[in-house]
Motif scaffolding. Structure first.
Motif, PDB file in Angstrom:
ATOM      1  N   UNK A  50     -64.593 -33.179  -6.600  1.00 17.82           N
ATOM      2  CA  UNK A  50     -64.312 -34.283  -5.671  1.00 17.82           C
ATOM      3  C   UNK A  50     -64.364 -35.581  -6.466  1.00 17.82           C
ATOM      4  N   UNK A  51     -63.346 -36.447  -6.291  1.00 16.83           N
ATOM      5  CA  UNK A  51     -63.307 -37.773  -6.884  1.00 16.83           C
ATOM      6  C   UNK A  51     -63.045 -38.796  -5.787  1.00 16.83           C
ATOM      7  N   UNK A  52     -63.852 -39.857  -5.754  1.00 17.05           N
ATOM      8  CA  UNK A  52     -63.641 -40.978  -4.833  1.00 17.05           C
ATOM      9  C   UNK A  52     -63.462 -42.242  -5.651  1.00 17.05           C
ATOM     10  N   UNK A  53     -62.455 -43.027  -5.281  1.00 11.66           N
ATOM     11  CA  UNK A  53     -62.145 -44.226  -6.053  1.00 11.66           C
ATOM     12  C   UNK A  53     -61.773 -45.362  -5.100  1.00 11.66           C
ATOM     13  N   UNK A  54     -62.443 -46.489  -5.290  1.00 10.86           N
ATOM     14  CA  UNK A  54     -62.103 -47.709  -4.549  1.00 10.86           C
ATOM     15  C   UNK A  54     -61.696 -48.781  -5.543  1.00 10.86           C
ATOM     16  N   UNK A  55     -60.666 -49.530  -5.178  1.00 10.62           N
ATOM     17  CA  UNK A  55     -60.263 -50.666  -6.005  1.00 10.62           C
ATOM     18  C   UNK A  55     -59.799 -51.796  -5.109  1.00 10.62           C
TER      19      UNK A  55
END
Length: 781
Positions: free
Chosen positions: A353-358
């Motif tokens: 699982x990968x979570x990314x916010x930008x």
């Protein structure tokens, strides 16, 4: 659905792992476990202070501790997360494959992925902010925009924020904490996917050590740059752990009008935990948990310079970019299980699982005119350019700064079973794999209005979140592959087949529905099913000489919400080459031809487009190229008692459109003619490195050359204003072993302080990094 799959898989893993630890049988019973011979070196091991091995040697397998034997499950587990099998297996790949091990990475101690990959032929890069944090990487003419046309992996797992829905890599793993890099091109790259045309980049993170140890690197230098890399871990026969951090902070090499930082602050943390059966167990198993978190705060912009301003002050940043900033937060989790129930079979399963916010807050337009148009045609917009420069005041809020707020996730489970057996007069190594994957991109953006007074910006009107973009794009993909390596005599044949079924949904709530009630809902769905075959052949003429060739289908998914007229990207790719290895000498020569039936272009802000992410058909394209590499150690031939490693790589590429068409895609617009060259692909590039190493000293010089590149489609001489510069750079590193395991280091990037244009998109000219100097030390314990 995914939550159910996850629970079932995790339950099976836990139950299987805690099965009875059955001792190994003797020769009269079950055959002994086959131990893979390619295990990675953690940086704590490679920094032991021992003399470095000669380049080209099998560098990346540390000797097991006398107290802690190398367990078969741990060794084979490493082999299963690689795409080449490690340095010792590269020559068995029926295509172009390169393994950059720990000692190779340590020579120049690069933290910029662009600089690392220049040593690999067939890889194209386009610099951007100078630190390689949002790289642009392509392979064999695929295009480089945000590395969106190659398969990106970390430890064998998809790592782009949303590789199917939105593959532009605004998150990229920190290159400086990796212990190895792999590049695999050609027919054998279909094992990974979903992008199979150019190839695969796999980054291998620091391994858990075999016994207690660690590493500390501290550097400081130009532009108030500070860098730290630290790791500590321990291992025993049945347990191991690692904690690692990588920290970078710099004020940046550009100068902002009115003052201010133009650099970045990066914090990266990784933790690993492994349990495994003992070396005497008949059924070998290992369970490894990996957790990671990366935070980045960057004073970055898309705003470049006019030709006139670049000529006089190439490292200037206009006042209109003073509020530009990117904030990112990435979290990853991987749980990998390995089991070898039989000497000839093993299964590796990974849940991830990968979570990314930008949120990239950056100037998009002034007075309703995009910054791309202003910088491309400054004479047509003198008043707006004056505001951008801070030379003219504006109190009405004509500067529009968009908060490109986006959330991403990717998650899935993949399992690969490997079997070794003899049949039909050949030795087989058969791999069968399946991957279920989901990813999504959530855009919830607004645009604020800013003014300019006396060269300083001020907020006039804040925007309402969701009024600039308000949509969610999703993808679900199920992939299967089968790949067999058949050895008989001097021949090795490797056929493979991949199947992908992908469903996309784009849900657009509209700019007038920030609460997402569905009052203005627009849903677009599309999908694709594709079969991707490939075959590679290797012939070993002698222990030194080998020849290989192959053909495979290239594919790139069409993306979420694609217009019905948009086709998937497809090609038929061919390659043929030769390898030579004798003593310290390694050489490879490869020719390739990629025959696109349809090339895709993606509309992004970084390419100068609207940022909607729409895809455009590019029609038929031919890409022809040559890749060459050579490495040796001159010590023996020169009769020296020190190492003199040398490396050279060269790439020639020609990429041309075969059909004519009109298009709105920024890189190709307004029209493409047959014979036009594809932008941002240099015709020639080369990289060479030479060094000298003894027990105390080590010095390396790296030289890189890249041809001028077109920034828009065309043919003939590159017109003024439609290309980047050809450029030559030199990097230098030197180290001295002060005491055992403690080394002092000095590094100079862009030694000659070359000034050159690396990009004209999306808005004006941007420079490569100026000369920088770093001093520090590394300590292993």
């Amino acid at each position: 659905m995914f939550s159910i799959v996850r629970v079932v898989v995790l339950s099976l893993l836990v139950l299987s792992f805690f099965a009875v630890d059955i001792p190994a049988q003797d020769a009269s019973g079950t055959p002994p476990i086959e131990v893979a011979d390619s295990a990675a070196t953690s940086k704590s091991d490679s920094d032991s202070g021992e003399p470095k091995p000669a380049p080209g040697a099998a560098l990346d397998q540390p000797p097991p501790s006398a107290e802690v034997p190398q367990v078969a499950s741990v060794a084979t587990l490493f082999d299963r997360l690689t795409v080449t099998g490690g340095q010792g297996a590269v020559d068995e790949v029926p295509g172009s494959a390169h393994f950059i091990g720990a000692s190779d990475l340590e020579r120049q101690d690069y933290s910029d992925i662009h600089r690392i990959l220049r040593q690999v032929p067939g890889v194209n890069v386009q610099e951007e902010e100078g630190y390689g944090l949002r790289p642009n990487i392509g392979m064999r003419g695929t295009g480089v925009e945000r590395s969106s046309k190659i398969t990106l992996l970390e430890d064998g797992i998809l790592i782009a924020p949303a590789p199917y829905t939105a593959p532009a890599a605004y998150y990229f793993p920190t290159a400086g904490r990796m212990e190895a890099m792999e590049v695999r091109k050609g027919s054998s790259s279909i094992i990974q996917g979903p992008f199979t045309t150019g190839g695969v980049l796999n980054m291998i993170s620091t391994s858990i050590p075999y016994d207690f140890g660690g590493n500390l690197e501290l550097f400081g230098g130009t532009d108030s740059t500070a860098r730290m890399h630290a790791s500590i871990g321990d291992g025993s026969e049945r347990f191991g752990w690692l904690f690692e951090t990588y920290q970078l902070q710099t004020d940046g090499f550009k100068e902002l009008d009115g003052g201010g930082d133009t650099g970045v602050k990066l914090q990266d943390y990784v933790g690993k935990l492994r349990f495994n059966t003992s070396s005497s167990a008949r059924i070998q198993q290992a369970l490894e948990l990996k957790l990671g978190k990366t935070i980045q705060d960057g004073d970055e912009t898309y705003l470049g310079l006019t030709e006139e301003d670049f000529a006089s002050t190439p490292y200037r940043r206009y006042a209109g970019s003073q509020a530009d900033r990117i904030d990112t937060d990435h979290e990853q989790i991987q749980l990998r299980h390995f089991i070898q129930p039989l000497a000839y079979a093993d299964v590796t399963t990974t849940v991830y699982r990968n979570d990314f916010f930008r949120n990239w807050y950056k100037l998009g337009s002034v007075g309703g005119v995009s910054i791309s148009d202003i910088l491309d045609n400054p004479d047509a917009h003198p008043g707006l350019l004056a505001i951008v420069r801070g030379d003219a005041d504006n109190t009405t809020g004509s500067l529009s700064i968009v908060a490109n707020r986006r959330d991403y996730y990717s998650q899935g489970v993949q399992s690969v079973a490997a079997f070794r057996f003899d049949a039909a007069g050949a030795a087989h190594e058969l791999e069968v794999g399946v991957r279920y994957h989901e990813d999504a991109e959530d855009r919830f953006q607004e645009a604020d209005r800013w003014g300019m007074q006396n060269g300083r910006m001020f907020l006039v009107t804040p925007g309402a979140p969701g009024t600039n973009a308000n949509r969610v794009s999703n993808a679900e993909a199920l992939a299967f592959f089968v790949h067999d390596q058949m050895r008989f005599g001097r021949w090795t044949v490797q056929p493979g087949l991949r199947y992908e079924t992908i469903d996309f949904v784009r849900t657009d709530y509209g700019r007038n529905d920030p609460d997402r009630t569905g009052s203005n809902l627009n849903v677009r769905q599309n999908g694709v099913d594709v079969v991707i075959p490939g075959i590679g052949v290797t012939y070993s003429m002698s222990p030194a000489w080998g020849f290989f060739g192959g053909a495979h289908k290239g594919f790139a998914p069409p993306g979420a919400g694609s217009d019905v007229r948009t086709e998937a990207e497809e090609s038929i790719n061919y390659e043929a080459g030769a390898r030579y290895e004798s003593g310290p000498v390694r050489a490879q020569l490869v020719g390739f031809f990629n025959d696109y039936s349809n090339l895709l272009g993606r509309d992004t802000l970084s390419s100068g487009g609207s940022g909607e992410g729409d895809l455009f058909n590019g029609g038929e394209v031919d890409v022809l190229g040559i890749e060459a590499s050579f490495s040796t150690d001159f010590a023996q031939s020169l009769g020296l008692n020190r190492q003199v490693p040398f490396r050279l790589s060269y790439t020639w590429t020609r990429a041309e459109f075969q059909t004519g068409f009109e298009t709105d895609f920024e890189d190709w617009a307004p029209r493409v003619e047959p014979g036009d060259e594809v932008p941002y692909i240099p015709e020639q590039q080369w990289s060479t490195e030479i060094g000298t190493v003894n027990e105390k000293w080590g010095t390396f010089v790296t030289l890189n050359y890249t041809d001028a590149m077109r920034t828009s489609a065309g043919q003939g001489p590159i017109p003024d204003g439609e290309g980047t510069d050809s450029y030559f750079t030199a990097d230098l590193s030197a180290e001295y072993q002060l005491i055992s395991k403690l080394r002092l280091r000095a590094m100079v990037r862009n030694l000659t302080d070359e000034t050159y244009v690396v990009a004209r998109r999306p808005a004006g000219l941007r420079p490569g990094m100026s000369r920088s100097v770093m001093l520090g030390f590394t300590w292993g314990f």
